[in-house]
Scaffold this motif. Structure first.
Motif, PDB file in Angstrom:
ATOM      1  N   UNK A 238     -15.817  -2.318  27.401  1.00  0.00           N
ATOM      2  CA  UNK A 238     -14.899  -3.289  26.793  1.00  0.00           C
ATOM      3  C   UNK A 238     -15.220  -4.709  27.260  1.00  0.00           C
ATOM      4  N   UNK A 239     -15.502  -4.871  28.552  1.00  0.00           N
ATOM      5  CA  UNK A 239     -15.839  -6.192  29.083  1.00  0.00           C
ATOM      6  C   UNK A 239     -17.130  -6.703  28.457  1.00  0.00           C
ATOM      7  N   UNK A 240     -18.123  -5.814  28.330  1.00  0.00           N
ATOM      8  CA  UNK A 240     -19.372  -6.206  27.690  1.00  0.00           C
ATOM      9  C   UNK A 240     -19.158  -6.637  26.251  1.00  0.00           C
ATOM     10  N   UNK A 241     -18.353  -5.861  25.512  1.00  0.00           N
ATOM     11  CA  UNK A 241     -18.089  -6.203  24.116  1.00  0.00           C
ATOM     12  C   UNK A 241     -17.307  -7.507  24.006  1.00  0.00           C
ATOM     13  N   UNK A 242     -16.418  -7.751  24.954  1.00  0.00           N
ATOM     14  CA  UNK A 242     -15.618  -8.984  24.909  1.00  0.00           C
ATOM     15  C   UNK A 242     -16.502 -10.222  24.975  1.00  0.00           C
ATOM     16  N   UNK A 243     -17.617 -10.132  25.684  1.00  0.00           N
ATOM     17  CA  UNK A 243     -18.530 -11.274  25.772  1.00  0.00           C
ATOM     18  C   UNK A 243     -19.170 -11.570  24.420  1.00  0.00           C
ATOM     19  N   UNK A 244     -19.383 -10.522  23.638  1.00  0.00           N
ATOM     20  CA  UNK A 244     -19.934 -10.696  22.293  1.00  0.00           C
ATOM     21  C   UNK A 244     -18.864 -11.169  21.325  1.00  0.00           C
ATOM     22  N   UNK A 245     -17.665 -10.596  21.434  1.00  0.00           N
ATOM     23  CA  UNK A 245     -16.569 -10.967  20.540  1.00  0.00           C
ATOM     24  C   UNK A 245     -16.195 -12.424  20.710  1.00  0.00           C
ATOM     25  N   UNK A 246     -16.239 -12.895  21.941  1.00  0.00           N
ATOM     26  CA  UNK A 246     -15.912 -14.293  22.223  1.00  0.00           C
ATOM     27  C   UNK A 246     -17.097 -15.220  21.974  1.00  0.00           C
ATOM     28  N   UNK A 247     -18.242 -14.636  21.616  1.00  0.00           N
ATOM     29  CA  UNK A 247     -19.462 -15.381  21.272  1.00  0.00           C
ATOM     30  C   UNK A 247     -19.963 -16.260  22.414  1.00  0.00           C
ATOM     31  N   UNK A 248     -19.882 -15.752  23.638  1.00  0.00           N
ATOM     32  CA  UNK A 248     -20.408 -16.500  24.783  1.00  0.00           C
ATOM     33  C   UNK A 248     -21.710 -15.894  25.314  1.00  0.00           C
ATOM     34  N   UNK A 249     -22.131 -14.784  24.712  1.00  0.00           N
ATOM     35  CA  UNK A 249     -23.392 -14.141  25.090  1.00  0.00           C
ATOM     36  C   UNK A 249     -24.051 -13.519  23.876  1.00  0.00           C
ATOM     37  N   UNK A 250     -25.365 -13.397  23.959  1.00  0.00           N
ATOM     38  CA  UNK A 250     -26.131 -12.637  22.987  1.00  0.00           C
ATOM     39  C   UNK A 250     -26.118 -11.163  23.379  1.00  0.00           C
ATOM     40  N   UNK A 251     -26.323 -10.246  22.418  1.00  0.00           N
ATOM     41  CA  UNK A 251     -26.339  -8.811  22.751  1.00  0.00           C
ATOM     42  C   UNK A 251     -27.332  -8.443  23.850  1.00  0.00           C
ATOM     43  N   UNK A 252     -28.513  -9.048  23.827  1.00  0.00           N
ATOM     44  CA  UNK A 252     -29.505  -8.729  24.861  1.00  0.00           C
ATOM     45  C   UNK A 252     -29.062  -9.208  26.232  1.00  0.00           C
ATOM     46  N   UNK A 253     -28.238 -10.270  26.295  1.00  0.00           N
ATOM     47  CA  UNK A 253     -27.678 -10.721  27.575  1.00  0.00           C
ATOM     48  C   UNK A 253     -26.780  -9.639  28.179  1.00  0.00           C
ATOM     49  N   UNK A 254     -25.945  -9.066  27.311  1.00  0.00           N
ATOM     50  CA  UNK A 254     -24.996  -8.048  27.760  1.00  0.00           C
ATOM     51  C   UNK A 254     -25.732  -6.787  28.191  1.00  0.00           C
ATOM     52  N   UNK A 255     -26.734  -6.381  27.411  1.00  0.00           N
ATOM     53  CA  UNK A 255     -27.509  -5.188  27.766  1.00  0.00           C
ATOM     54  C   UNK A 255     -28.238  -5.391  29.088  1.00  0.00           C
ATOM     55  N   UNK A 256     -28.814  -6.577  29.263  1.00  0.00           N
ATOM     56  CA  UNK A 256     -29.506  -6.880  30.516  1.00  0.00           C
ATOM     57  C   UNK A 256     -28.531  -6.907  31.688  1.00  0.00           C
ATOM     58  N   UNK A 257     -27.311  -7.399  31.453  1.00  0.00           N
ATOM     59  CA  UNK A 257     -26.295  -7.394  32.504  1.00  0.00           C
ATOM     60  C   UNK A 257     -25.930  -5.982  32.921  1.00  0.00           C
TER      61      UNK A 257
END
Length: 205
Positions: free
Chosen positions: A169-188
């Motif tokens: 959910x936290x990872x998806x929230x970063x995408x929903x809020x448009x503050x990260x790219x998907x690859x940023x979240x996956x790398x995190x």
């Protein structure tokens, strides 16, 4: 041995992702998925529901520095109450390594944040990787999988499932809020797993 092998594989995966990002070869993929999430077929911006946006803001805070301080104080209090200094050492090692590594990794790539939504939260750090996702992965996996081992509790499937869902959910929230790219979240996510496996490898050495 299995931990070392898994750790090496994850490090290789992270390095590959980092090289792809630095070469700009993930930009098309990232932009495509962000457009699908935030825009209609006619390229008009999708309207975010206030309640969902509020939920995403609250969720993303669970991977931020403010919550990290609160979480740390709770662990310190619990460790002092049950007099388990190994618990405190394990947690502080995990949290400090994750936070320091996140800072270093951001400096290496220096990727710009998405600039897609007018109402996206204003961020002043670079985008790659998502440290929110990284910290959430490291701390909540520690909470669900490592902490019970240290204090002698049996594995709790419900707690582990809850922590896993929270990370997602936290990872998806970063995408929903448009503050990260998907690859940023996956790398995190990968970086958080690297931290946890490193701690496990050290503790079993």
């Amino acid at each position: 041995m299995a931990i070392i092998i898994a750790l090496c594989i994850l490090i290789i995966i992270y390095i590959i992702i980092m090289m792809v990002i630095k070469a700009g070869k993930a930009d098309t993929f990232d932009l495509l998925w962000m457009q699908r999430l935030h825009f209609h077929v006619d390229q008009s911006e999708k309207t975010q529901r206030p309640k969902v946006r509020r939920l995403m803001l609250d969720s993303t805070a669970l991977g931020g520095d403010t919550f990290l301080v609160i979480f740390s104080l709770m662990v310190i209090a619990i460790s002092a109450t049950i007099e388990s200094w190994s618990l405190l050492y394990s947690y502080l090692t995990t949290a400090l390594i994750a936070r320091a590594l996140g800072y270093i990794l951001k400096k290496i790539v220096n990727r710009k944040r998405p600039a897609l939504l007018a109402n996206a939260p204003q961020m002043f750090t670079t985008s790659f990787p998502s440290v929110h996702t990284m910290m959430a992965t490291a701390l909540y996996l520690w909470l669900g999988f490592i902490m019970p081992q240290i204090i002698g509790l049996s594995p709790n499937i419900i707690l582990q499932l809850f922590c896993t869902i929270l990370i997602m959910v936290i990872g998806f929230s970063r995408l929903y809020l448009a503050v990260h790219w998907p690859s940023d979240v996956f790398a995190g996510l990968i970086a958080g797993l690297i931290v946890i496996l490193s701690i496990q490898a050290i503790s079993h050495a």
